[in-house]
Write an enzyme that holds these catalytic residues in place. Structure first.
Site, mmCIF file in Angstrom:
data_model
loop_
_atom_site.group_PDB
_atom_site.id
_atom_site.type_symbol
_atom_site.label_atom_id
_atom_site.label_comp_id
_atom_site.label_asym_id
_atom_site.label_seq_id
_atom_site.Cartn_x
_atom_site.Cartn_y
_atom_site.Cartn_z
ATOM 1 N N GLU A 1 0.478 10.899 4.982
ATOM 2 C CA GLU A 1 0.201 9.461 4.846
ATOM 3 C C GLU A 1 1.478 8.698 4.486
ATOM 4 O OE1 GLU A 1 -3.705 8.646 3.486
ATOM 5 O OE2 GLU A 1 -3.015 7.016 2.205
ATOM 6 N N ASP B 1 0.825 -1.208 0.000
ATOM 7 C CA ASP B 1 0.000 0.000 0.000
ATOM 8 C C ASP B 1 0.861 1.261 0.000
ATOM 9 O OD1 ASP B 1 -2.733 0.584 -0.291
ATOM 10 O OD2 ASP B 1 -2.775 1.483 1.690
ATOM 11 N N GLU C 1 -9.952 -3.174 -5.656
ATOM 12 C CA GLU C 1 -9.797 -3.183 -4.192
ATOM 13 C C GLU C 1 -9.857 -4.623 -3.666
ATOM 14 O OE1 GLU C 1 -8.944 -0.901 -2.059
ATOM 15 O OE2 GLU C 1 -9.022 0.871 -3.346
ATOM 16 N N GLU D 1 -11.295 6.111 -1.843
ATOM 17 C CA GLU D 1 -11.227 6.536 -0.443
ATOM 18 C C GLU D 1 -12.341 5.885 0.378
ATOM 19 O OE1 GLU D 1 -8.493 7.601 -0.071
ATOM 20 O OE2 GLU D 1 -8.181 9.745 -0.375
HETATM 21 C C1 LIG Z 1 -5.415 0.039 -2.302
HETATM 22 C C2 LIG Z 1 -5.821 1.285 -1.631
HETATM 23 N N1 LIG Z 1 -7.074 1.752 -1.817
HETATM 24 C C3 LIG Z 1 -7.420 2.906 -1.171
HETATM 25 C C4 LIG Z 1 -6.566 3.580 -0.399
HETATM 26 C C5 LIG Z 1 -7.039 4.833 0.295
HETATM 27 N N2 LIG Z 1 -6.356 5.982 -0.199
HETATM 28 C C6 LIG Z 1 -5.314 3.060 -0.261
HETATM 29 N N3 LIG Z 1 -4.422 3.664 0.528
HETATM 30 N N4 LIG Z 1 -4.943 1.888 -0.869
#
Ligand SMILES: Cc1ncc(CN)c(N)n1
Length: 817
Positions: free
Chosen positions: A679, A638, A801, A731
């Site tokens: 972040e 991520d 996702e 999000e």
């Molecule tokens: C895979 C993924 N999807 C959504 C997000 C949220 N910004 C993230 N950090 N990573």
């Protein structure tokens, strides 16, 4: 001689009987008994065992042992069970209802859908050929001339690859040769005397041998059709010597069809013995209940789960605002589909469920229905779903009456018939009786899942040919999905499929129970009762796609829409839903106005959204069972994703600056962009805390695919409306997922709380709400084309996702323990 097969023009379409066309065939009045049997008979392979990995997207819950009595209510049961071990098997069932893929290109609907999808995947070209069956036999022969190259089935590459001919290809080529040879001579010996012609160059010896073998089989079936049993037997003896149940797929198919033809001859000539009769007993009668072969098939073949997920999606879409739901189920078996439905209903926050009632209709096996009821009660209990289970036993469907269901006027009624109506084809009056009741109870939707094939032809040779192609495709499919040395494959073929082949080929009259019909026949029948067919949604297609992806050979499974229903190309299971179309469209429009487009999509695609926000990865954080190596894997991947997300977010800012009609948008988006720096710093700190080195990570495939998709959305051709919808969806999935882990009752490990708070906190929730409002405002003014694109993008995000979570659940290898 060849006219029985009508192979002229190298097309097999001519072998179809009239009743596979659009003619309304369900009027029984005036039909003599024989004609009535045209529409009668069906496969009824009843219940099978279960699976271990039931759902690709959902966490599953325990259920408990059996308890006597019905009807049952979840509230009554509450507290009575110790809910411990996972017993997914018990909730599932197996269908070997797979069929030859339809011989038509996909309809416009799916092509359109596909084209829109392709616009956002410049790096993943859509292989339109996947929607078409292998080339016709003539084309095939021509293509093979000189160079033996067939289009690659793997759409990750567009170079041609040398591939083994499929069993279906071999059968087509044998058919072509059979027509050619039989037009010259009707002497069976000539079949094997003509030399390999030029179009056979490039084939291996085994393939040539297989084509000749299949040709002999076709010739013998034709002789049987002409009642030339001696000649047929000679050919069959030849087939027997060259085929076997352990050979390649062609040899195995020929072996079983040859056996069936022998039996047909024995029956027609009065030589059939009771010993033979024993051999053709329905395998389910020999082996009721779950068995290793059933479990293996559930795990390795995608058909049953695809049917379940599509059906639940169709039900959910039609029950959006129903609080009291009453589902009348014809053919519930283990009721696995209700575990999916319950999870989808549980996540439907905007319309809390007051009561789900399932009424299982049956004519026999009351005990098995009771068992199903108890399992579902337990499942409902664990999900905290108010649930009631009823059994409606009738000695015959002719006795079915509305009053038996004790319907409450406040209930919304739906009907589900999974692989069950066809078992009543031999008695059309039973089906009519059911349909009269359904019409009178005014159900909101009826979802029907059936095999699409024509195994009901009156002409023996036509039926034989249809069955041969159907089973050839099926054997190919099984060969792709199951290992060659899997003992369950042998049992599946030699007992279940062999039973089907023999029933279709060797039996006549009431004994012939397997009589699948084409969708047109069902259409004509249902329309007689005022039912209107409605379209299966994109979500339904996505569901099917997500399910098949979980299987080893899932990528070679494609879907087609035949007018309004879905077909799976590795099997002909079809589902379609019926309800009053205008009423539905009006309702959808009104709803969109009232609640906004995003909320309407969330309801429409509930199952997919739940799949993305209640993924087993998230559920494992929430219940504390997460494997920390999965968490580390997610963390590292991520981090890479967020780095690529920064330019995407900045691009949305540019699009807003250029296209937005409201300056407020910029502020909201800028706030989001700015927080990404924090972040990224957080990821670095967290990685260091877990001893994850971020400098040497390689992005995994699902991550790369997702980032490429984001890149495609950065194109100037992608409208702001479409891009902001994607931004919101990305999000929102994280917000909803992680908020679930910090809700009351969650058992998230303390060391993961901070992570969950990051996206699950209220402030991030409000930010997502702001994005949703922007997207909604834009969507309200969007053209139909833009709306369609935005909806497809939303679905693609959900899919990515889910894939990202799946990837995170993989074994963590790179960063130590
Ligand atoms: C895979 C993924 N999807 C959504 C997000 C949220 N910004 C993230 N950090 N990573």
């Amino acid at each position: 001689m060849a006219d029985l097969y009508s192979f002229s023009n190298f097309s097999f379409s001519a072998v179809e009987d009239d009743h596979s066309s659009n003619k309304p065939l369900w009027t029984t009045e005036g039909l003599d008994e024989e004609n009535m049997f045209q529409f009668s008979g069906a496969e009824n392979w009843k219940d099978y065992g279960g699976i271990h990995t039931f759902s690709p997207n959902f966490g599953f819950y325990p259920n408990d042992s059996a308890e006597e009595g019905y009807p049952l209510s979840a509230h009554q049961q509450k507290g009575q069970h110790h809910l411990s071990c996972l017993d997914h098997e018990a909730l599932d069932n197996l269908q070997f209802d797979m069929a030859l893929p339809p011989l038509s290109p996909c309809s416009g609907d799916i092509m359109k859908f596909d084209e829109i999808s392709a616009m956002f995947s410049p790096s993943e070209p859509v292989n339109h050929n996947q929607f078409y069956l292998p080339l016709s036999s003539l084309e095939l022969l021509n293509n093979l001339h000189g160079k033996r190259q067939i289009q690659a089935s793997d759409d990750s590459t567009d170079t041609d690859v040398v591939r083994k001919l499929s069993t279906e290809d071999i059968m087509k080529m044998a058919g072509t040769r059979f027509v050619q040879s039989s037009s010259k001579s009707d002497d069976w010996e000539s079949l094997n005397s003509h030399p390999y012609d030029s179009c056979f160059s490039g084939l291996s010896d085994e393939e040539k041998e297989d084509i000749e073998l299949a040709e002999s089989l076709l010739a013998s079936a034709e002789k049987v059709g002409y009642q030339q049993f001696e000649r047929a037997t000679k050919l069959l003896n030849l087939c027997d010597s060259l085929s076997s149940k352990t050979g390649n797929a062609v040899k195995r198919v020929v072996h079983y069809f040859s056996e069936a033809l022998h039996e047909k001859i024995d029956r027609e000539t009065g030589r059939f013995t009771s010993d033979g009769k024993k051999r053709s007993t329905d395998p389910d009668e020999m082996m009721p209940g779950p068995s290793p072969v059933n479990v293996a098939c559930q795990e390795e073949l995608p058909f049953n789960q695809v049917a379940d997920f599509c059906a639940v999606q169709a039900l959910m879409e039609n029950l959006t605002d129903a609080k009291k739901i009453h589902i009348i189920d014809f053919g519930i078996r283990k009721g696995s589909h209700y575990t999916i439905l319950m999870q989808a209903l549980e996540s439907r926050k905007e319309c809390p469920l007051e009561l789900l009632t399932v009424a299982a209709v049956g004519t026999n096996s009351k005990e098995s229905l009771e068992e199903t009821g108890i399992r579902l009660m337990n499942f409902a209990y664990t999900m905290n779903i108010p649930f009631s289970f009823k059994i409606v036993m009738v000695s015959s469907m002719l006795d079915l009456k509305e009053s038996l269901f004790e319907l409450d006027p406040e209930e919304t009624i739906a009907v589900y018939a999974k692989f069950s109506f066809r078992s009543m084809l031999p008695q059309p009056d039973q089906l009519e009786s059911i349909m009269k009741v359904i019409r009178n109870i005014n159900s909101t939707v009826m979802v029907v899942t059936e095999v699409e094939a024509n195994h009901n032809a009156k002409s023996f040779v036509n039926r034989f040919t249809e069955a041969l192609f159907y089973f050839s495709a099926l054997f190919d499919c099984i060969e792709d999905c199951m290992k060659p040395d899997d003992p369950n494959r042998m049992i599946l073929e030699s007992q279940y499929l062999n039973h089907g082949i023999r029933n279709i080929v060797a039996m006549e009259g009431a004994e012939r129970k397997i009589r699948h019909v084409k969708v047109d026949v069902w259409r004509a029948f249902f329309s007689r009762f005022g039912m209107v067919e409605t379209e299966l949604s994109m979500s339904s297609l996505y569901q099917a796609d997500l399910v098949t992806k979980r299987y080893a050979s899932g990528s070679s499974c494609t879907y087609q829409m035949n007018e309004r229903h879905r077909k799976s190309n590795s099997g002909n299971n079809s589902s379609w839903s019926l309800r009053q179309k205008e009423e539905m469209e009006e309702k959808a429009k009104a709803e969109e106005k009232k609640i906004g487009m995003i909320e309407a999509w969330l309801r429409k695609h509930r199952l997919l959204y739940t799949g993305a926000t209640r993924h087993p990865f998230i559920l494992s954080i929430r219940d504390g069972s997460i494997d920390i190596s999965s968490f580390k894997l997610w963390l590292a991947q991520d981090y890479l994703f967020v780095r690529d997300f920064v330019p995407f977010a900045a691009n949305i800012l540019i699009k807003a600056w250029k296209e937005s009609d409201d300056s407020g948008d910029m502020e909201v988006i800028l706030g989001g962009v700015a927080s990404l720096q924090d972040e990224i710093s957080w990821f670095k700190r967290e990685a260091s805390k877990w001893s994850v080195s971020l400098s040497d990570i390689t992005p995994q495939k699902n991550n790369v695919d997702y980032c490429r998709f984001l890149e495609s959305l950065m194109s100037p051709d992608v409208e702001y409306t479409v891009a902001i919808t994607a931004f919101w969806a990305i999000e929102a999935v994280y917000q909803e997922s992680f908020a679930h882990c910090v809700e009351e009752g969650s058992e998230t490990p303390p060391e993961l709380k901070e992570t969950c708070e990051r996206w699950g906190n209220e402030g991030f929730g409000q930010y997502c709400q702001s994005l949703q409002r922007i997207a909604d405002r834009r969507l309200q003014k969007a053209s139909d084309d833009e709306l369609k694109k935005a909806e497809v993008v939303f679905l693609r995000i959900l899919e990515h996702e889910v894939d990202f979570w799946n990837m995170s659940r993989g074994i963590y290898e790179h960063f130590g323990p």
